[in-house]
Design a protein around this motif. Structure first.
Motif, PDB file in Angstrom:
ATOM      1  N   ARG A  27      41.264  -5.148  32.259  1.00  0.00           N
ATOM      2  CA  ARG A  27      40.524  -6.025  33.167  1.00  0.00           C
ATOM      3  C   ARG A  27      39.493  -6.797  32.346  1.00  0.00           C
ATOM      4  N   CYS A  28      39.605  -8.111  32.352  1.00  0.00           N
ATOM      5  CA  CYS A  28      38.680  -8.965  31.598  1.00  0.00           C
ATOM      6  C   CYS A  28      37.594  -9.470  32.550  1.00  0.00           C
ATOM      7  N   ARG A  29      36.362  -9.099  32.271  1.00  0.00           N
ATOM      8  CA  ARG A  29      35.275  -9.429  33.187  1.00  0.00           C
ATOM      9  C   ARG A  29      34.656 -10.797  32.906  1.00  0.00           C
ATOM     10  N   LYS A  30      34.899 -11.336  31.704  1.00  0.00           N
ATOM     11  CA  LYS A  30      34.370 -12.669  31.383  1.00  0.00           C
ATOM     12  C   LYS A  30      35.484 -13.495  30.750  1.00  0.00           C
ATOM     13  N   ASN A  31      35.322 -13.865  29.486  1.00  0.00           N
ATOM     14  CA  ASN A  31      36.321 -14.710  28.829  1.00  0.00           C
ATOM     15  C   ASN A  31      37.116 -13.931  27.780  1.00  0.00           C
ATOM     16  N   GLU A  32      37.233 -12.587  27.954  1.00  0.00           N
ATOM     17  CA  GLU A  32      37.897 -11.768  26.937  1.00  0.00           C
ATOM     18  C   GLU A  32      39.377 -12.102  26.785  1.00  0.00           C
ATOM     19  N   TYR A  33      40.007 -12.591  27.836  1.00  0.00           N
ATOM     20  CA  TYR A  33      41.425 -12.950  27.730  1.00  0.00           C
ATOM     21  C   TYR A  33      41.633 -13.993  26.632  1.00  0.00           C
ATOM     22  N   ASP A  34      40.776 -15.001  26.605  1.00  0.00           N
ATOM     23  CA  ASP A  34      40.924 -16.069  25.625  1.00  0.00           C
ATOM     24  C   ASP A  34      40.366 -15.701  24.252  1.00  0.00           C
ATOM     25  N   THR A  35      39.262 -14.956  24.233  1.00  0.00           N
ATOM     26  CA  THR A  35      38.583 -14.697  22.960  1.00  0.00           C
ATOM     27  C   THR A  35      39.056 -13.429  22.257  1.00  0.00           C
ATOM     28  N   LYS A  36      39.692 -12.503  22.997  1.00  0.00           N
ATOM     29  CA  LYS A  36      40.100 -11.233  22.386  1.00  0.00           C
ATOM     30  C   LYS A  36      41.592 -10.951  22.530  1.00  0.00           C
ATOM     31  N   ILE A  37      42.110 -11.075  23.761  1.00  0.00           N
ATOM     32  CA  ILE A  37      43.508 -10.724  24.007  1.00  0.00           C
ATOM     33  C   ILE A  37      44.454 -11.666  23.270  1.00  0.00           C
ATOM     34  N   LEU A  38      44.265 -12.954  23.432  1.00  0.00           N
ATOM     35  CA  LEU A  38      45.174 -13.914  22.797  1.00  0.00           C
ATOM     36  C   LEU A  38      45.167 -13.819  21.270  1.00  0.00           C
ATOM     37  N   PRO A  39      44.004 -13.723  20.608  1.00  0.00           N
ATOM     38  CA  PRO A  39      44.031 -13.533  19.147  1.00  0.00           C
ATOM     39  C   PRO A  39      44.752 -12.244  18.724  1.00  0.00           C
ATOM     40  N   LEU A  40      44.616 -11.168  19.513  1.00  0.00           N
ATOM     41  CA  LEU A  40      45.334  -9.932  19.192  1.00  0.00           C
ATOM     42  C   LEU A  40      46.842 -10.147  19.263  1.00  0.00           C
ATOM     43  N   LEU A  41      47.312 -10.816  20.303  1.00  0.00           N
ATOM     44  CA  LEU A  41      48.743 -11.040  20.456  1.00  0.00           C
ATOM     45  C   LEU A  41      49.309 -11.897  19.340  1.00  0.00           C
ATOM     46  N   ARG A  42      48.515 -12.831  18.850  1.00  0.00           N
ATOM     47  CA  ARG A  42      49.008 -13.708  17.772  1.00  0.00           C
ATOM     48  C   ARG A  42      49.121 -12.983  16.434  1.00  0.00           C
ATOM     49  N   ARG A  43      48.635 -11.737  16.373  1.00  0.00           N
ATOM     50  CA  ARG A  43      48.816 -10.921  15.170  1.00  0.00           C
ATOM     51  C   ARG A  43      50.177 -10.223  15.165  1.00  0.00           C
ATOM     52  N   MET A  44      51.008 -10.471  16.187  1.00  0.00           N
ATOM     53  CA  MET A  44      52.301  -9.786  16.323  1.00  0.00           C
ATOM     54  C   MET A  44      53.449 -10.794  16.312  1.00  0.00           C
ATOM     55  N   PRO A  45      53.712 -11.455  15.192  1.00  0.00           N
ATOM     56  CA  PRO A  45      54.727 -12.512  15.160  1.00  0.00           C
ATOM     57  C   PRO A  45      56.154 -12.013  15.333  1.00  0.00           C
ATOM     58  N   ASN A  46      56.402 -10.720  15.104  1.00  0.00           N
ATOM     59  CA  ASN A  46      57.767 -10.194  15.194  1.00  0.00           C
ATOM     60  C   ASN A  46      58.019  -9.453  16.503  1.00  0.00           C
ATOM     61  N   LEU A  47      57.152  -9.651  17.455  1.00  0.00           N
ATOM     62  CA  LEU A  47      57.265  -8.943  18.725  1.00  0.00           C
ATOM     63  C   LEU A  47      58.564  -9.326  19.450  1.00  0.00           C
ATOM     64  N   GLU A  48      59.224  -8.297  19.996  1.00  0.00           N
ATOM     65  CA  GLU A  48      60.473  -8.504  20.736  1.00  0.00           C
ATOM     66  C   GLU A  48      60.312  -8.229  22.230  1.00  0.00           C
ATOM     67  N   GLU A  49      59.403  -7.328  22.578  1.00  0.00           N
ATOM     68  CA  GLU A  49      59.151  -7.014  23.982  1.00  0.00           C
ATOM     69  C   GLU A  49      57.647  -7.013  24.225  1.00  0.00           C
ATOM     70  N   LEU A  50      57.234  -7.683  25.300  1.00  0.00           N
ATOM     71  CA  LEU A  50      55.813  -7.792  25.620  1.00  0.00           C
ATOM     72  C   LEU A  50      55.608  -7.557  27.106  1.00  0.00           C
ATOM     73  N   THR A  51      54.640  -6.679  27.428  1.00  0.00           N
ATOM     74  CA  THR A  51      54.262  -6.427  28.819  1.00  0.00           C
ATOM     75  C   THR A  51      52.756  -6.617  28.948  1.00  0.00           C
ATOM     76  N   LEU A  52      52.337  -7.472  29.864  1.00  0.00           N
ATOM     77  CA  LEU A  52      50.923  -7.742  30.093  1.00  0.00           C
ATOM     78  C   LEU A  52      50.585  -7.519  31.563  1.00  0.00           C
ATOM     79  N   ASN A  53      49.570  -6.719  31.803  1.00  0.00           N
ATOM     80  CA  ASN A  53      49.059  -6.495  33.158  1.00  0.00           C
ATOM     81  C   ASN A  53      47.550  -6.710  33.090  1.00  0.00           C
ATOM     82  N   ILE A  54      47.117  -7.941  33.413  1.00  0.00           N
ATOM     83  CA  ILE A  54      45.740  -8.359  33.119  1.00  0.00           C
ATOM     84  C   ILE A  54      45.095  -8.969  34.354  1.00  0.00           C
ATOM     85  N   ILE A  55      43.846  -8.584  34.574  1.00  0.00           N
ATOM     86  CA  ILE A  55      43.023  -9.192  35.614  1.00  0.00           C
ATOM     87  C   ILE A  55      41.889  -9.947  34.942  1.00  0.00           C
TER      88      ILE A  55
END
Length: 535
Positions: free
Chosen positions: A258-286
Motif C-alpha cells: 500500500r503506497c500512502r504517498k508517491n512511493e509507487y513512482d519513486t520506489k516501486i517502479l525503480p525496483l521493477l526496472r532492476r529486473m530486465p529478465n523478468l518472465e512473470e510479474l504480479t502486482l497488487n498495489i493500492i
C-alpha cells in the motif's frame, strides 16, 4: 451372481486402488485401521502416502477436527515406520510436529509445511537444540504458516531471530515461505550475513517496510529467481544506501503493498526496472494519494517496455486521487482505451467518483486473481470475483438492496465486508419499510465472518441485521455504531434482527458502554466487546 453377497474386498486390486485414489489419504488410513484385513492393509499402504502426508487437522472453516488418541498412536507406531521411505513431503500442525517426525526416519523427506507456527514453537525448535533438528539438513522446501493472533510477538521479541535461524539450521534450503500476520521481517541496519544464502532460489515473505525489501535484494540472496513479497509499509526515511545492481537472475516477482504517498513512482517502479529478465510479474498495489490514475499507457511506458521477456502479467492496481488534480473526469471507457491501445484485451477497470472529492480507479487483469478488493461503488462489472474474500464498498450514491444481491452473486466467498455509505436507502426510507416489511429476496452471504458498519447510514445496519433482508449464518465479528445498533434492534429486543446476532463473538463499538441484560441475551456467544475510535 447374487449381488447382495459381493463386498468391497471381493473387487480386484486394480478397482480397489482406483476407488482409494478418489479418497482423502487420511480418511483411508483411519477407515482401515481396525479392519484387520491384510490385503486391504497392504493395498492402502501401496496407494497411500507415496509422496505427501497431510496431518493438518484444521478445516477450511477453521474448525478443529479431533482425532482419537488411540488412532493417532497407531499411526505413529504402526503406520508411519512402514511408509516413511516413500514420504517426500509432510504437512503438519506445530503442536503435533515433534511426535510425527520422531515416529520414523523419513530418509527421502525434503519438503516440510508447518501450520499454526508461533513464538513458543520457534523458541523450542530453533533457539535451542531439539530432537527434530536431525531432519533439518535434508529439507530443501520449507513452508511456515504463522498463527494469526493479536500478540505480535515476532515484531517485539524476535525481529530477526526466526528468519536468520531458519537459514542457519536448514543449510540446504532452496525454497522458503513464511506467511501469516505475525511473520514480518525487518532487516534495517542488519549485516549482510543476516538472512543470507548462496542456494536459496525461491522466497515468500512478509516485510515490515520498503527499506527491508531493498535490504533483502541487496545481494545477500544472489540466486533468487522467484520472490513473493508483502510489504507492510512503504515508509522509507533511512539514510542507508543499498546495493542497487540489476537483479539479473530474477524470473518471477510478486509484490503486494500500500503506497500512502508517491512511493509507487519513486520506489516501486525503480525496483521493477532492476529486473530486465523478468518472465512473470504480479502486482497488487493500492495508491492512496497519486496525482493521476494508473492506466495502460503508464503501465506500458514505465514497466512493460523494460521487461522484454515478460510473458505473464497479473495485476490489480487501485489509485485514489482528488478529481481536481485530473485534467477532466475520466470514464471507464477512457481508461479501458489505454489498455486497448497497447494490445491488452484481458483487462477490466472500475472508475468511481464520490462527492467528497475522491476519485477511485481500479485496473486489473482478467480473470481477477486476488483475495481482496477496495473500494468499489455501485457500478462494477458482472464478472467472477470468486477469489475475493475481503471487500470494501464505498459510494456517495445509496447502496440499494439489489446492490447487495449482486455482491452476493459475484463475490460468493466473501469472509469480510466493509461498507462506507452515508446516504439512506430509498426503499426503506418510510417507517413501515424500516420495520418488518419484506420487499425483496433475501441476500445470502454464507461465508461472511466479519462485517464492518461503523461509517454508514443506519439503513445499512438494518439491511444486514434484518434476517428478512440478509442471511448471515456465519457472522462472528461485527463493527458497528452502538446507537444505530440499539435503534435497529429496538434495545436488543427485536426478534427479526436477533438471528444474525446470535453467533457474534466479537463486537466492536466506538466507546465503552454499560449493557443491559437484554444485550447479553441478544449476543449469547459474545466473548469480547471492544472499543474503537474509528475504522
Amino acid at each position: 451372481m447374487n449381488q447382495s453377497n459381493v463386498s468391497l474386498l471381493d473387487l480386484p486390486n486394480e478397482i480397489l486402488i482406483t476407488i482409494l485414489k478418489k479418497l482423502d489419504n487420511m480418511d483411508v488410513l483411519y477407515s482401515i485401521m481396525n479392519i484387520g484385513n491384510q490385503r486391504l492393509d497392504n493395498l492402502v499402504l501401496e496407494k497411500t502416502f507415496t509422496k505427501t502426508l497431510n496431518f493438518v487437522l484444521t478445516t477450511l472453516n477453521d474448525d478443529i477436527v479431533s482425532i482419537d488418541d488411540s488412532i493417532f498412536n497407531q499411526l505413529c507406531i504402526n503406520i508411519l515406520p512402514r511408509i516413511d521411505y516413500n514420504v517426500k513431503s509432510l504437512i503438519l500442525e506445530s503442536v503435533s510436529m515433534e511426535r510425527i517426525l520422531l515416529a520414523a526416519d523419513y530418509p527421502n523427506l525434503t519438503e516440510l509445511k508447518i501450520f499454526n507456527f508461533n513464538e513458543p514453537i520457534f523458541a523450542y525448535y530453533f533457539a535451542v537444540e531439539s530432537p527434530i533438528q536431525r531432519f533439518f539438513q535434508q529439507i530443501t522446501d520449507l513452508i511456515i504458516v504463522y498463527k494469526d493472533d493479536k500478540n505480535t510477538l515476532l515484531m517485539k521479541q524476535y525481529p530477526k531471530g526466526v528468519h536468520g535461524c531458519i537459514l542457519k539450521f536448514f543449510e540446504n534450503l532452496k525454497h522458503l515461505s513464511i506467511t501469516g500476520l505475525n511473520s514480518i521481517l525487518s532487516l534495517r541496519n542488519l549485516p549482510l550475513t543476516t538472512c543470507s544464502s548462496s542456494i536459496l532460489y525461491k522466497l515468500c515473505i512478509n516485510l515490515n517496510t520498503f527499506e527491508d525489501c531493498l535490504a533483502l535484494l541487496d545481494g545477500r540472496l544472489k540466486q533468487l529467481t522467484t520472490v513473493i513479497i508483502n510489504i507492510n509499509s512503504t515508509d522509507y526515511h533511512s539514510p542507508n544506501v543499498y546495493n542497487m545492481d540489476d537483479l539479473l537472475n530474477m524470473k518471477c516477482f510478486s509484490l503486494k503493498c500500500r503506497c500512502r504517498k508517491n512511493e509507487y513512482d519513486t520506489k516501486i517502479l525503480p525496483l521493477l526496472r532492476r529486473m530486465p529478465n523478468l518472465e512473470e510479474l504480479t502486482l497488487n498495489i493500492i495508491n492512496s494519494k497519486r496525482i493521476t490514475f494508473v492506466d495502460g499507457t503508464q503501465i506500458n511506458n514505465e514497466i512493460l517496455i523494460h521487461m522484454p521477456r515478460l510473458y505473464k502479467f497479473i495485476f490489480n492496481i487501485n489509485t485514489r486521487t482528488k478529481p481536481n488534480d485530473l485534467v477532466h473526469y475520466l470514464s471507464n471507457d477512457d481508461i479501458q482505451r489505454t489498455f486497448t491501445n497497447i494490445g491488452y484485451e484481458q483487462v477490466c477497470c472500475i472508475v468511481n467518483y464520490v462527492n467528497i472529492g475522491i476519485g477511485i480507479c481500479h485496473v486489473f487483469s482478467l480473470p481477477f486473481m486476488f483475495d481482496y478488493l477496495e473500494y468499489i461503488g455501485n457500478k462494477f462489472p458482472p464478472i467472477d470475483f470468486s477469489h475475493v474474500v475481503s471487500l470494501g464498498v464505498y459510494d456517495s450514491v445509496p447502496f440499494e438492496h439489489e446492490f447487495f444481491i449482486r455482491i452476493g452473486r459475484f463475490f460468493p466467498f466473501l469472509k469480510e465486508l466493509r461498507v462506507i455509505n452515508f446516504e439512506s436507502q430509498s426503499h426503506i426510507s418510510s417507517e413501515l419499510n424500516f420495520h418488518d416489511n419484506q420487499l425483496h429476496s433475501i441476500v445470502e452471504y454464507s461465508h461472511l465472518i466479519s462485517l464492518i458498519l461503523m461509517t454508514v447510514h443506519i439503513d445499512y445496519v438494518e439491511q444486514f441485521l434484518n434476517d428478512r433482508k440478509t442471511h448471515l449464518p456465519r457472522l462472528t465479528t461485527l463493527t458497528v455504531d452502538y446507537d444505530q445498533l440499539t435503534i435497529v434492534t429496538e434495545n436488543f429486543t427485536r426478534d427479526i434482527t436477533r438471528l444474525n446476532c446470535t453467533k457474534i463473538k466479537e463486537l466492536t463499538i466506538e466507546e465503552s458502554r454499560e449493557h443491559s441484560k437484554d444485550f447479553y441475551v441478544y449476543f449469547p456467544l459474545l466473548e469480547s466487546c471492544l472499543c474503537s475510535d474509528s475504522d
